[in-house]
Scaffold this active site. Structure first.
Site, mmCIF file in Angstrom:
data_model
loop_
_atom_site.group_PDB
_atom_site.id
_atom_site.type_symbol
_atom_site.label_atom_id
_atom_site.label_comp_id
_atom_site.label_asym_id
_atom_site.label_seq_id
_atom_site.Cartn_x
_atom_site.Cartn_y
_atom_site.Cartn_z
ATOM 1 N N LYS A 68 0.785 -1.269 0.241
ATOM 2 C CA LYS A 68 0.187 0.076 0.029
ATOM 3 C C LYS A 68 0.829 1.178 -0.180
ATOM 4 O O LYS A 68 2.063 1.360 0.282
ATOM 5 C CB LYS A 68 -1.061 -0.058 1.205
ATOM 6 N N ARG A 78 -2.666 -14.482 4.834
ATOM 7 C CA ARG A 78 -3.439 -13.712 5.837
ATOM 8 C C ARG A 78 -2.457 -13.818 7.022
ATOM 9 O O ARG A 78 -2.200 -12.979 7.842
ATOM 10 C CB ARG A 78 -4.879 -14.159 5.879
ATOM 11 N N HIS A 107 -2.149 -5.123 1.424
ATOM 12 C CA HIS A 107 -3.506 -6.077 1.186
ATOM 13 C C HIS A 107 -3.234 -7.851 1.102
ATOM 14 O O HIS A 107 -2.292 -7.802 0.478
ATOM 15 C CB HIS A 107 -4.171 -5.384 0.109
ATOM 16 N N THR A 148 -5.601 -6.727 10.622
ATOM 17 C CA THR A 148 -5.663 -5.413 10.241
ATOM 18 C C THR A 148 -5.148 -4.323 10.918
ATOM 19 O O THR A 148 -4.754 -3.425 10.327
ATOM 20 C CB THR A 148 -7.233 -5.059 9.957
ATOM 21 N N ASN A 192 -2.037 0.358 6.496
ATOM 22 C CA ASN A 192 -1.449 -0.946 7.304
ATOM 23 C C ASN A 192 -0.670 -1.819 6.216
ATOM 24 O O ASN A 192 -0.781 -2.920 6.190
ATOM 25 C CB ASN A 192 -2.571 -1.813 7.839
ATOM 26 N N GLU A 249 -9.806 -10.186 -7.472
ATOM 27 C CA GLU A 249 -8.777 -8.875 -7.292
ATOM 28 C C GLU A 249 -7.759 -9.238 -8.311
ATOM 29 O O GLU A 249 -7.095 -8.171 -8.730
ATOM 30 C CB GLU A 249 -8.527 -8.906 -5.854
ATOM 31 N N ARG A 273 2.450 -6.667 8.984
ATOM 32 C CA ARG A 273 1.905 -5.411 9.311
ATOM 33 C C ARG A 273 2.459 -4.827 10.689
ATOM 34 O O ARG A 273 2.639 -3.890 10.895
ATOM 35 C CB ARG A 273 0.262 -5.810 9.685
ATOM 36 N N PHE A 312 -15.300 4.037 7.217
ATOM 37 C CA PHE A 312 -13.694 4.598 6.778
ATOM 38 C C PHE A 312 -13.497 4.456 5.125
ATOM 39 O O PHE A 312 -12.569 4.655 4.769
ATOM 40 C CB PHE A 312 -12.910 3.534 7.534
ATOM 41 N N TYR A 359 -12.417 -1.343 -3.452
ATOM 42 C CA TYR A 359 -12.919 -1.387 -2.108
ATOM 43 C C TYR A 359 -14.507 -1.327 -2.216
ATOM 44 O O TYR A 359 -15.172 -1.127 -0.848
ATOM 45 C CB TYR A 359 -12.320 -0.594 -1.289
HETATM 46 P P1 IDP Z 1 -7.977 -6.459 5.618
HETATM 47 O O1 IDP Z 1 -7.334 -5.635 4.920
HETATM 48 O O2 IDP Z 1 -7.183 -6.940 7.099
HETATM 49 O O3 IDP Z 1 -8.855 -7.605 4.937
HETATM 50 P P2 IDP Z 1 -10.625 -5.320 5.936
HETATM 51 O O4 IDP Z 1 -11.621 -5.311 7.099
HETATM 52 O O5 IDP Z 1 -10.974 -5.876 4.710
HETATM 53 O O6 IDP Z 1 -9.117 -5.721 6.732
HETATM 54 O O7 IDP Z 1 -10.323 -3.457 5.691
HETATM 55 C C1 IDP Z 1 -9.868 -3.139 4.136
HETATM 56 C C2 IDP Z 1 -9.183 -1.870 4.721
HETATM 57 O O8 IDP Z 1 -9.555 -0.949 5.082
HETATM 58 C C3 IDP Z 1 -7.955 -2.221 5.605
HETATM 59 O O9 IDP Z 1 -6.698 -3.007 5.364
HETATM 60 C C4 IDP Z 1 -7.518 -1.036 6.086
HETATM 61 O O10 IDP Z 1 -6.770 -0.356 5.116
HETATM 62 C C5 IDP Z 1 -8.863 -0.242 6.152
HETATM 63 N N1 IDP Z 1 -9.706 -0.097 7.341
HETATM 64 C C6 IDP Z 1 -10.066 -1.542 8.033
HETATM 65 N N2 IDP Z 1 -10.639 -0.820 9.315
HETATM 66 C C7 IDP Z 1 -10.366 0.636 9.254
HETATM 67 C C8 IDP Z 1 -10.787 1.611 10.426
HETATM 68 O O11 IDP Z 1 -11.530 0.999 11.306
HETATM 69 N N3 IDP Z 1 -10.342 2.599 10.122
HETATM 70 C C9 IDP Z 1 -9.632 3.096 8.868
HETATM 71 N N4 IDP Z 1 -9.486 2.186 7.998
HETATM 72 C C10 IDP Z 1 -9.745 0.919 8.021
HETATM 73 MG MG MG Z 2 -10.115 -7.619 3.605
#
Ligand code: IDP
Ligand code: MG
Length: 139
Positions: free
Chosen positions: A11, A87, A117, A93, A114, A128, A104, A59, A51
Site C-alpha cells: 500500500k 493472511r 492487502h 488489520t 496498514n 482482485e 503489518r 472509513f 473496495y
Molecule cells: P483487511 O485488509 O485486513 O482484510 P478489511 O476489514 O477488509 O481488512 O478492511 C480493508 C482495509 O480498510 C484495511 O486493510 C484498512 O486499510 C482499512 N480499514 C479497515 N478498518 C479500518 C478502520 O477502522 N479505520 C480506517 N481504515 C480501516
Molecule cells: Mg479484507
C-alpha cells in the site's frame, strides 16, 4: 475449490516509507512465488471500485483517498494454501493487534495505513487479481 493463489498490494504508506524491498523479501522467503507484479497508482475511481464491498463502512472515503494517494505494488502470489498462509504472514488489520514478526506488525502505521492487502478468500483472490492483470501478464 481451494486454489494456490492470492492477491496482494503493497500500500502507499509502505511504498512511501521505502519498504517495497523488505516486504517482497519477506513474501518470497516465506515460500510465495510472484506470478504477476505491477508498480502502479490507483485513481480514486479505481480504488473505489476495488473496495466497493466496504462502501457502507465509515472509513470507506478515507480508505479510497489513502489507496489513491500514491503508487502501490500489486501482485499475484502462488503457494499451497496461499490465501490462508498469506493472511497469517501479514497479520491482523490493526498492526497493534498483529502477531510479532508479521508484515503489518513490522511495517504498518495504523489500522488504515496498514502496509499490505491480502485477499480473504479464493474467490476474491481471483476477482482482485483479474482487476489488475490480464491472463497474458501472469507467469
Ligand atoms: P483487511 O485488509 O485486513 O482484510 P478489511 O476489514 O477488509 O481488512 O478492511 C480493508 C482495509 O480498510 C484495511 O486493510 C484498512 O486499510 C482499512 N480499514 C479497515 N478498518 C479500518 C478502520 O477502522 N479505520 C480506517 N481504515 C480501516
Ligand atoms: Mg479484507
Amino acid at each position: 475449490m481451494a486454489t494456490n493463489r492470492t492477491f496482494t498490494m503493497i500500500k502507499p504508506d509502505a511504498v512511501q516509507s521505502g519498504y517495497i524491498g523488505a516486504i517482497l523479501e519477506k513474501i518470497c522467503s516465506s515460500g510465495f512465488r510472484i506470478v504477476a507484479m505491477k508498480y502502479t497508482r490507483l485513481s480514486t475511481e479505481k480504488a473505489g471500485q476495488f473496495y466497493a464491498v466496504h462502501s457502507s463502512r465509515p472509513f470507506y472515503g478515507e480508505l479510497v483517498d489513502f489507496m489513491s494517494s500514491g503508487p502501490i505494488v500489486a501482485a499475484i502470489l502462488e503457494k499451497e494454501n496461499a490465501v490462508e498462509d498469506f493472511r497469517k504472514l501479514i497479520g491482523a488489520t490493526d498492526p497493534s493487534k498483529a502477531e510479532p514478526g508479521t508484515i503489518r506488525a513490522l511495517y504498518a502505521r495504523n489500522v488504515g495505513e496498514n502496509a499490505v492487502h491480502g485477499s480473504d478468500s479464493d474467490e476474491n483472490a481471483a476477482i482482485e487479481g483479474s482487476f489488475f492483470f490480464a491472463g497474458t501478464d501472469i507467469f
